[in-house]
Design a protein around this motif. Structure first.
Motif, PDB file in Angstrom:
ATOM      1  N   HIS A 158       6.931  -6.100 -10.180  1.00 28.79           N
ATOM      2  CA  HIS A 158       6.325  -6.993  -9.189  1.00 28.79           C
ATOM      3  C   HIS A 158       5.934  -8.289  -9.886  1.00 28.79           C
ATOM      4  O   HIS A 158       5.444  -8.274 -11.017  1.00 28.79           O
ATOM      5  CB  HIS A 158       5.091  -6.318  -8.578  1.00 28.79           C
ATOM      6  N   GLU A 165       7.719  -7.714  -4.807  1.00 30.18           N
ATOM      7  CA  GLU A 165       8.307  -6.672  -5.631  1.00 30.18           C
ATOM      8  C   GLU A 165       9.765  -7.005  -5.918  1.00 30.18           C
ATOM      9  O   GLU A 165      10.411  -7.759  -5.186  1.00 30.18           O
ATOM     10  CB  GLU A 165       8.193  -5.309  -4.962  1.00 30.18           C
ATOM     11  N   LYS A 194      -3.974  -3.220  -7.517  1.00 30.26           N
ATOM     12  CA  LYS A 194      -4.211  -4.547  -6.961  1.00 30.26           C
ATOM     13  C   LYS A 194      -4.601  -5.534  -8.055  1.00 30.26           C
ATOM     14  O   LYS A 194      -4.442  -6.747  -7.885  1.00 30.26           O
ATOM     15  CB  LYS A 194      -5.296  -4.489  -5.892  1.00 30.26           C
ATOM     16  N   THR A 197      -0.968  -6.748  -8.663  1.00 27.74           N
ATOM     17  CA  THR A 197      -0.227  -7.305  -7.533  1.00 27.74           C
ATOM     18  C   THR A 197      -1.001  -8.410  -6.815  1.00 27.74           C
ATOM     19  O   THR A 197      -0.393  -9.298  -6.211  1.00 27.74           O
ATOM     20  CB  THR A 197       0.152  -6.211  -6.519  1.00 27.74           C
ATOM     21  N   SER A 198      -2.341  -8.369  -6.877  1.00 29.92           N
ATOM     22  CA  SER A 198      -3.141  -9.389  -6.189  1.00 29.92           C
ATOM     23  C   SER A 198      -3.775 -10.412  -7.128  1.00 29.92           C
ATOM     24  O   SER A 198      -4.203 -11.473  -6.677  1.00 29.92           O
ATOM     25  CB  SER A 198      -4.258  -8.730  -5.371  1.00 29.92           C
ATOM     26  N   SER A 200      -2.738 -10.611 -10.977  1.00 30.00           N
ATOM     27  CA  SER A 200      -1.950 -10.884 -12.190  1.00 30.00           C
ATOM     28  C   SER A 200      -2.785 -10.824 -13.462  1.00 30.00           C
ATOM     29  O   SER A 200      -2.506 -11.532 -14.433  1.00 30.00           O
ATOM     30  CB  SER A 200      -1.262 -12.253 -12.101  1.00 30.00           C
TER      31      SER A 200
END
Length: 330
Positions: A158, A165, A194, A197-198, A200
């Protein structure tokens, strides 16, 4: 294969000077909520394993595999608050969450002068569906109830904050001389947090992937699998195995580096290996056995900086993500 890296001398641990630092507002540590994603092939969900295998085999031709580039290392994030909370002895209780296991039948693998190539470590291939560029990382087979788990870096599944993704994800265990001798295993599910993915954040840059059966055989039954170790010492001796594909390496073979971990602050550890692009996701294996060619994965290469490879510290948060993947059948 001849190893081209050696263990570097031990250096002083990173010092974090708090006395001179100005007062700062508390930083909220990002959620450790597990994110599960269904892997896509050519941008679509594919339920049938046979169809998925045909698509993956058709996409990952030898030409595409040779041309795929190392995915870029993520930006290094600085979090002073997390550095205050973390320290070298912030560990334990140690837990071996999974034990290493060999394949059901002998798996073909090559070797080096002093470290045997492991069939439980492989090269990862995937596509960015936005740019349509093909990339490579590294990964390792983890023994689990489902017998289908691969560990890697989260930035190999991702693109992170405000991102997406990747698709056409394929794992080639025991990749040797540029050939996927043990087959091409396609992804079915991704598991991360998260925090990656939210946000980094580098200390969440780890992931686990469930791969499909290949010709009706689960990954671990084909290759064997490593164990996984969490909440252990931040000074563990490890063997790093990966497929670096940037100069001076070409990604055709498994490269090793043996080194001691060091605390790196911000819930990370580091080793003095300096493995470049393509090594991302490669395991840091504690108690690697050169005889059975497996050990306990205790970290993954997340990025390289100033001749050091960094990994998220494998703690209970990592275990939580593994626990979502370990029983997930495909």
């Amino acid at each position: 294969m001849i190893p081209r890296l050696k263990t570097a001398p031990v250096v002083a641990l990173l010092a974090v000077c708090l006395a001179a630092a100005p007062a700062q507002a508390a930083v909220v540590v990002p959620s450790s909520t597990v994110v599960e994603m269904t892997a896509l092939i050519n941008g679509q969900v594919v339920e049938d394993d046979a169809v998925a295998q045909r698509l993956i085999d058709a996409y990952w031709t030898p030409e595409r595999m040779r041309a795929a580039e190392p995915v870029a290392d993520p930006e290094i994030i600085d979090d002073p608050e997390l550095e205050r909370l973390d320290h070298p002895d912030n560990v334990g209780p140690e837990e071996v969450a999974s034990e290493p296991v060999g394949p059901l039948t002998a798996a073909r693998s090559g070797g080096t002068q002093s470290v045997s190539l492991s069939p439980g470590v492989g090269k990862v291939f995937f596509r960015d569906p936005v740019t349509l560029k093909n990339y490579v990382c590294s990964g390792s087979t983890i023994n689990s109830n489902a017998k289908n788990v691969v560990s890697t870096a989260a930035h190999c599944i991702h693109s992170g904050k405000n991102g997406h993704e990747y698709d056409n994800w394929m794992y080639a265990p025991g990749y040797h001389n540029g050939v996927a001798h043990l087959g091409k295993f396609s992804a079915k599910y991704y598991h991360a947090t998260k925090g990656w993915t939210s946000h980094s954040y580098n200390w969440w840059d780890f992931a686990f992937v469930n791969v499909r059966k290949l010709d009706g055989v689960n990954l671990v039954h084909k290759t064997g699998g490593n164990g996984i170790l969490v909440n252990s010492s931040k000074q563990n001796a490890v063997t790093v195995l990966a497929y670096p594909a940037s100069n001076p390496y070409d990604g055709t073979d498994q490269i090793y580096c043996q080194a001691n971990m060091h605390w790196a602050a911000a819930a990370q550890v580091k080793v003095y290996c300096g493995l470049p692009g393509g090594a991302s996701g490669g395991p840091m294996i504690h108690q690697y056995s050169n005889t059975v060619k497996f050990g306990n994965v205790n970290g993954v290469v997340a990025y390289v900086w100033n001749t050091k490879n960094y990994s998220p510290y494998f703690d209970s948060y990592v275990l939580n993500v593994f626990n979502t993947a370990k029983n997930k059948t495909t």
